[in-house]
Motif scaffolding. Structure first.
Motif, short mmCIF file in Angstrom:
data_model
loop_
_atom_site.label_atom_id
_atom_site.label_comp_id
_atom_site.label_asym_id
_atom_site.label_seq_id
_atom_site.Cartn_x
_atom_site.Cartn_y
_atom_site.Cartn_z
N ASN A 52 0.96 -0.93 0.15
CA ASN A 52 0.35 0.20 0.20
C ASN A 52 1.14 0.60 -0.32
OD1 ASN A 52 -2.35 -1.40 -0.47
ND2 ASN A 52 -3.04 -1.40 1.97
N ASN A 53 1.61 1.19 0.86
CA ASN A 53 2.68 1.87 0.47
C ASN A 53 3.27 2.24 -0.65
OD1 ASN A 53 3.67 2.13 4.73
ND2 ASN A 53 3.47 3.68 3.15
N LEU A 54 3.77 1.48 -1.80
CA LEU A 54 4.32 1.82 -2.26
C LEU A 54 3.65 2.28 -3.49
CD1 LEU A 54 6.76 -1.33 -2.98
CD2 LEU A 54 7.34 0.72 -2.09
N LEU A 55 2.13 1.80 -3.33
CA LEU A 55 1.24 2.60 -3.97
C LEU A 55 0.97 3.85 -4.57
CD1 LEU A 55 -1.84 -0.26 -4.38
CD2 LEU A 55 -0.33 0.29 -6.47
N LEU A 56 0.85 3.89 -3.33
CA LEU A 56 0.78 5.70 -2.42
C LEU A 56 1.94 6.20 -3.12
CD1 LEU A 56 -1.23 4.87 0.58
CD2 LEU A 56 -1.98 6.58 -0.74
N LEU A 57 3.36 5.50 -2.81
CA LEU A 57 4.30 6.45 -2.94
C LEU A 57 4.21 6.70 -5.19
CD1 LEU A 57 6.87 7.27 -1.98
CD2 LEU A 57 8.21 5.28 -3.45
N VAL A 58 3.83 6.30 -5.56
CA VAL A 58 3.85 5.99 -7.26
C VAL A 58 2.49 7.60 -7.30
CG1 VAL A 58 2.63 5.28 -9.37
CG2 VAL A 58 4.24 3.64 -7.65
N PHE A 59 1.62 7.32 -6.36
CA PHE A 59 0.40 7.78 -7.31
C PHE A 59 0.07 8.97 -6.37
CE2 PHE A 59 -1.55 3.46 -8.31
CZ PHE A 59 -1.88 3.89 -9.47
N VAL A 60 0.42 8.95 -4.78
CA VAL A 60 0.17 10.74 -3.90
C VAL A 60 1.30 11.37 -4.89
CG1 VAL A 60 1.27 11.69 -2.31
CG2 VAL A 60 -0.16 9.56 -2.30
N PRO A 61 2.52 11.13 -4.90
CA PRO A 61 3.08 12.54 -5.91
C PRO A 61 2.79 12.67 -7.27
CG PRO A 61 4.54 10.22 -4.99
CD PRO A 61 3.65 10.19 -4.96
N VAL A 62 2.88 11.25 -8.65
CA VAL A 62 1.83 11.50 -9.27
C VAL A 62 1.09 12.56 -9.80
CG1 VAL A 62 1.03 10.52 -11.64
CG2 VAL A 62 3.46 10.38 -10.41
N TRP A 103 12.05 21.68 -13.62
CA TRP A 103 12.33 20.12 -13.57
C TRP A 103 11.95 20.59 -12.21
CZ3 TRP A 103 9.72 16.42 -15.01
CH2 TRP A 103 10.41 15.19 -14.48
N ASP A 104 13.01 21.56 -11.67
CA ASP A 104 13.87 20.95 -10.29
C ASP A 104 13.18 21.30 -9.45
OD1 ASP A 104 16.62 21.09 -10.77
OD2 ASP A 104 17.04 23.07 -10.82
N SER A 105 11.54 22.02 -9.65
CA SER A 105 11.00 22.55 -8.50
C SER A 105 10.00 21.06 -8.71
CB SER A 105 9.98 23.24 -8.67
OG SER A 105 11.00 24.47 -8.84
N VAL A 106 9.64 20.04 -9.75
CA VAL A 106 8.34 19.08 -9.57
C VAL A 106 9.92 18.05 -9.11
CG1 VAL A 106 8.70 17.47 -10.86
CG2 VAL A 106 8.21 19.59 -11.57
N GLN A 107 11.27 18.59 -9.10
CA GLN A 107 11.62 16.52 -8.80
C GLN A 107 11.36 16.46 -6.67
OE1 GLN A 107 15.55 17.33 -10.66
NE2 GLN A 107 16.77 16.28 -8.79
N THR A 108 11.46 18.20 -6.69
CA THR A 108 12.31 18.41 -5.35
C THR A 108 10.41 18.43 -4.40
OG1 THR A 108 13.41 20.59 -5.35
CG2 THR A 108 12.59 19.96 -3.27
N SER A 109 9.25 18.34 -5.06
CA SER A 109 7.94 17.98 -4.87
C SER A 109 8.07 16.70 -5.19
CB SER A 109 6.87 18.66 -5.99
OG SER A 109 7.43 20.24 -6.04
N ALA A 110 8.82 16.55 -5.81
CA ALA A 110 8.33 14.30 -5.67
C ALA A 110 8.89 13.73 -4.55
CB ALA A 110 8.79 14.27 -7.00
N VAL A 111 9.84 14.67 -3.82
CA VAL A 111 10.86 13.90 -2.78
C VAL A 111 9.83 14.49 -1.82
CG1 VAL A 111 12.43 13.84 -0.93
CG2 VAL A 111 12.89 13.88 -3.45
N TYR A 112 9.33 15.20 -1.58
CA TYR A 112 8.14 15.95 -0.30
C TYR A 112 7.04 14.58 -0.10
CZ TYR A 112 11.49 20.06 0.53
OH TYR A 112 11.50 21.21 1.75
N LEU A 113 6.79 14.62 -1.40
CA LEU A 113 5.01 14.40 -1.59
C LEU A 113 5.58 12.69 -0.76
CD1 LEU A 113 3.45 15.95 -4.29
CD2 LEU A 113 2.96 15.63 -2.10
N GLY A 114 6.89 12.20 -1.57
CA GLY A 114 6.83 11.04 -1.41
C GLY A 114 7.00 10.71 0.47
N ILE A 115 7.96 11.62 1.11
CA ILE A 115 7.55 11.52 2.83
C ILE A 115 6.35 11.38 2.67
CG2 ILE A 115 8.47 13.49 4.56
CD1 ILE A 115 9.78 14.82 3.36
N ALA A 116 4.46 12.07 2.25
CA ALA A 116 4.17 12.01 2.69
C ALA A 116 3.80 10.78 2.77
CB ALA A 116 3.21 13.24 1.72
N ALA A 117 3.77 10.12 1.08
CA ALA A 117 2.81 8.52 0.92
C ALA A 117 3.99 7.74 2.04
CB ALA A 117 3.17 8.54 -1.06
#
Lengths: 474, 314
Positions: free
Chosen positions: B74-84, B228-242
């Motif tokens: 479930n964490n992995l699913l969220l890790l994909v879907f939350v940031p994307v 792209w830089d901002s997107v990358q940072t966001s992905a990491v932050y959202l990864g934390i949340a997921a």
């Protein structure tokens, strides 16, 4: 905005710290919770002289540290007790009423400086089996053998309702005083039943019939606190005990290999509850409601029955209409039941404990003894609208509300036909697994046979617990 | 002063300032990690200072723990879907708000009312997770009193006697939670991307416009590469949340510390918490913590590697 190519770029820094955050943030909060303190040396207070009036040797003028669960019963009763205790012993009590027992006390237990008395209840209680296994609980047997405050000729043990000691026993030791006496079963509105001309059912078939009539009238038959399958489990387990007799109940508590599987009473009970689901007699949506939501819907006459313990009346005090006339109903009987209709699950709840490493352990024990006096028991009944395990422990002057009164009547009718499961206190993991299965059953996602299989699997798993062999009831 | 000396002096200067935070970090972050690692080899109950060493028993039990494996999935699913999902929505809205409008005379601006939208989108971000849980508890309520069920029943889409049990429905529960996270997060990333977009020189857009680029082309050929830089940072932050999700799952779903119905919304943190506090298997829970740590470490490395790109200078 461009990068200079030397030193740390600002974005690099942000990115790196974010990456570090990704590692640390989710884990940190849990991991840091793991850190435990070393074992402090507890320094005991001066002991008072042991005498007949002071069997535990409480030192006058000492300190008392009391922590109570501030839930359905509030904590005013505890404040009143502490005042009484301070007056008698010249102590200074510190009081904490909280819902977060684990959060507030886990570090104190780990650090070796726990309070002197704890009401270890609520969703965030520290599991008793866990505390017991870690030798954190004082043996309360001396309290049982001490003279009662009401009548020095009797011991405290003699003033308790039967079953109290058994309920508070872990691995053969009496470690928790379950103080509040609770009966479990269904509840209905006397007003609604009168209005509709329904009679309270005595058999499961009659129960289903009333539910069907309720459905015709546009109501739900059975409401239950679906988000917390604890409640519907009470119904299933009571049906098993009543149909199969005390043997069936003990088989479950003793983790027998045939506690569920191959036990005809268990299958019949689960099938009976499943019939409510299959015949579509549940309050619509009840499977996902919290206890407050479902109980309030029931208070609004949206369903005929709801399962609960006798704390229900106090819990719903504000939501219950004045003329609701809350009434208790023992779980109706299946055909060929071994116990009579009047038999009910009744037991002591709200466990009070004295930590083994309490600074003022003698004070803690004396506090427990005082709780079992009529004076303190009456304080509780007045402040918290509930009964205690002290036999005849309430002054007749206290008038009871209809629900509590009906529970008392049911208790009288039951006589010695009361029973109580112990597995929820002994095996948290098994209890949780069975609750999960019940949740699936009520949502029609598994069939009764599958429920039996899963419940038995939970029993078998619990049987591997090395502590299980100390937990036997006969 | 030579380049090297200046660099070294600067590093020392920075290190001087970092000493105190570093000490704090070591004491309150690194040391608990080390302790946790130690506890993960014991049968500690969490309620007592005494415990025995049990070797790798906890880890071998973890391998066979189906609940934990489900939680990991479930964490992995969220890790994909939350940031994307969050990033795509935030990018879309940010683009529309900043450059999606077609003003007169070739100017680049947002759609009409974009200032209002920016504020409105940010509202959810100011709500705490606890409030969010209560709010969406009312949205997903399983009887006709719930917002969704109430509307669907009025519209005649759902039968009044059989409302949809959102969070009690194994197939829906995770997606219901995903929606909450996305709803909560989009506003913040919209503002983040807006700020980044505003730092892109207008003349680049105007050049694209002059060359006849449409909205989609402008977005994919100009905006996205520069962001792209901002997107990358966001992905990491959202990864934390997921990877976390603890607060929402434990408060909104059924079960001790959430995860219900029947473990269908379980995430690693809820399983960990239940074992740690409720089942008295704290040593075992610490082993889960260590596994979580290793996984998140691997994931953050992968994320940073995979999203590395040549920076466009402007």
């Amino acid at each position: 905005m461009g990068s200079t190519g030397e030193g740390f770029g600002r974005r690099d820094l942000i990115k790196r710290s974010a990456a570090l955050g990704l590692i640390s943030v989710p884990t940190m909060s849990f991991l840091s919770a793991c850190a435990s303190g070393g074992e402090d040396t507890t320094k005991g207070p001066d002991k008072g002289a042991v005498s007949k009036e002071n069997p535990f040797g409480v030192a006058k003028g000492g300190k008392m540290d009391v922590v109570v669960f501030k839930g359905g019963f509030g904590d005013d009763y505890a404040k009143a007790w502490e005042a009484a205790f301070d007056k008698k012993w010249g102590t200074t009590s510190s009081h904490l009423g909280t819902q977060e027992i684990t959060g507030k006390l886990q570090t104190r237990f780990n650090g070796g400086n726990p309070p002197d008395v704890v009401d270890n209840s609520g969703a965030q209680k520290i599991k008793l089996d866990v505390l017991f296994k870690s030798n954190q609980l004082a043996d309360l047997t001396p309290v049982l053998d001490a003279p009662s405050l009401d009548d020095p000729a009797k011991t405290v043990r003699d003033t308790l309702i039967a079953g109290t000691v058994e309920q508070g026993t872990q691995g053969g030791k009496f470690v928790s005083l379950n103080y509040v006496y609770t009966v479990y079963g269904f509840w209905y509105s006397g007003k609604l039943f009168k209005e509709k001309g329904w009679t309270p059912p005595k058999t499961w078939d009659e129960f289903l019939a009333v539910c069907a009539k309720a459905k015709e009238a546009g109501l739900g038959g059975l409401a239950h606190q679906g988000k917390y399958p604890y409640y519907i489990n009470v119904v299933i387990m009571d049906l098993i005990a009543k149909k199969g007799g005390l043997e069936a109940m003990k088989a479950i508590d003793n983790l027998e290999p045939n506690a569920f599987e191959g036990n005809a009473a268990a299958l019949a009970a689960v099938e009976a509850v499943y019939e409510v689901v299959e015949k579509d007699l549940l309050l619509p949506g009840t499977n996902g409601l919290t206890h407050t939501e479902s109980q309030t819907a029931w208070n609004q006459y949206k369903a005929a029955f709801i399962p609960s313990g006798s704390w229900l009346e106090n819990e719903q005090l504000k939501q219950t209409p004045d003329d609701f006339d809350m009434q208790f109903l023992p779980v109706p009987l299946l055909a060929d039941s071994k116990l009579p209709f009047e038999a009910i699950r009744a037991g002591a709840g709200e466990p009070f404990i004295v930590p083994e490493k309490a600074a003022n352990k003698a004070g803690g024990l004396e506090f427990i003894r005082s709780m079992l006096s009529r004076e303190w028991s009456t304080i509780f009944a007045q402040q918290a609208n509930s009964l205690t395990v002290v036999k005849d422990g309430v002054d007749p002057g206290v008038k009871l509300r209809p629900g509590t009164q009906s529970a008392v009547t049911a208790l009288k009718a039951a006589g010695t036909n009361t029973f109580n499961y112990l597995y929820p206190d002994w095996y948290s993991e098994m209890d949780t697994a069975i609750q999960d299965a019940s949740n699936e059953l009520m949502a029609k996602r598994i069939q009764p046979k599958e429920w039996i299989k899963r419940a038995q699997a939970a029993v078998n798993k619990a049987a591997q617990d090395p502590n299980a062999k100390n937990n036997r009831r006969s | 002063m030579s380049q090297v000396v200046r660099g070294r002096g600067r590093a020392g200067f920075i290190a001087g300032f970092l000493l105190a935070p570093l000490a704090l970090y070591l004491t309150f972050v690194i040391w608990p990690y080390v302790q946790t690692f130690g506890y993960s080899f014991t049968n500690w109950t969490g309620q007592s200072p005494t415990f025995d060493f049990v070797g790798v028993d906890n880890y071998s039990a973890l391998m066979k723990d189906e609940v934990f494996r489900g939680a990991l999935w479930n964490n992995l699913l969220l890790l994909v879907f939350v940031p994307v999902v969050t990033i795509l929505l935030a990018l879309f809205f940010a683009f529309m708000v900043n450059a999606g409008g077609r003003g007169g005379a070739g100017g680049v601006q947002g759609v009409a009312g974009s200032r209002l939208y920016k504020v409105v989108y940010f509202f959810p971000q100011v709500l705490s997770l606890a409030i969010l849980a209560v709010l969406f508890g009312a949205v997903y309520r399983t009887d006709e009193g719930g917002l969704l069920n109430g509307v669907l029943i009025r519209l005649g889409i759902v039968d009044r006697l059989h409302p949809i049990e959102w969070l009690n429905e194994p197939r829906l529960v995770l997606w219901c939670l995903l929606l909450v996270v996305v709803w909560h997060g989009v506003g913040f990333y919209l503002v983040l991307f807006s700020a980044a977009m505003q730092s892109v020189p207008k003349d680049i857009y105007e050049a694209a416009l002059l060359d006849g680029a449409g909205r989609a082309q402008t977005f994919f050929k100009v905006t996205l590469p520069l962001l792209w830089d901002s997107v990358q940072t966001s992905a990491v932050y959202l990864g934390i949340a997921a990877m976390d999700m603890f607060v929402l799952v434990s408060t909104m779903t059924s079960g001790q510390f959430g995860g219900g119905p029947d473990h269908h919304s379980e995430v690693m943190a809820t399983v960990l918490m239940r074992n740690f506090l409720y089942f008295g298997k704290s040593g075992y829970a610490c082993a889960m913590g260590v596994v979580m740590l290793v996984l998140t470490m691997i994931l953050s490395v992968i994320t940073l590697r995979a999203t590395r790109r040549e920076r466009i200078e402007f």
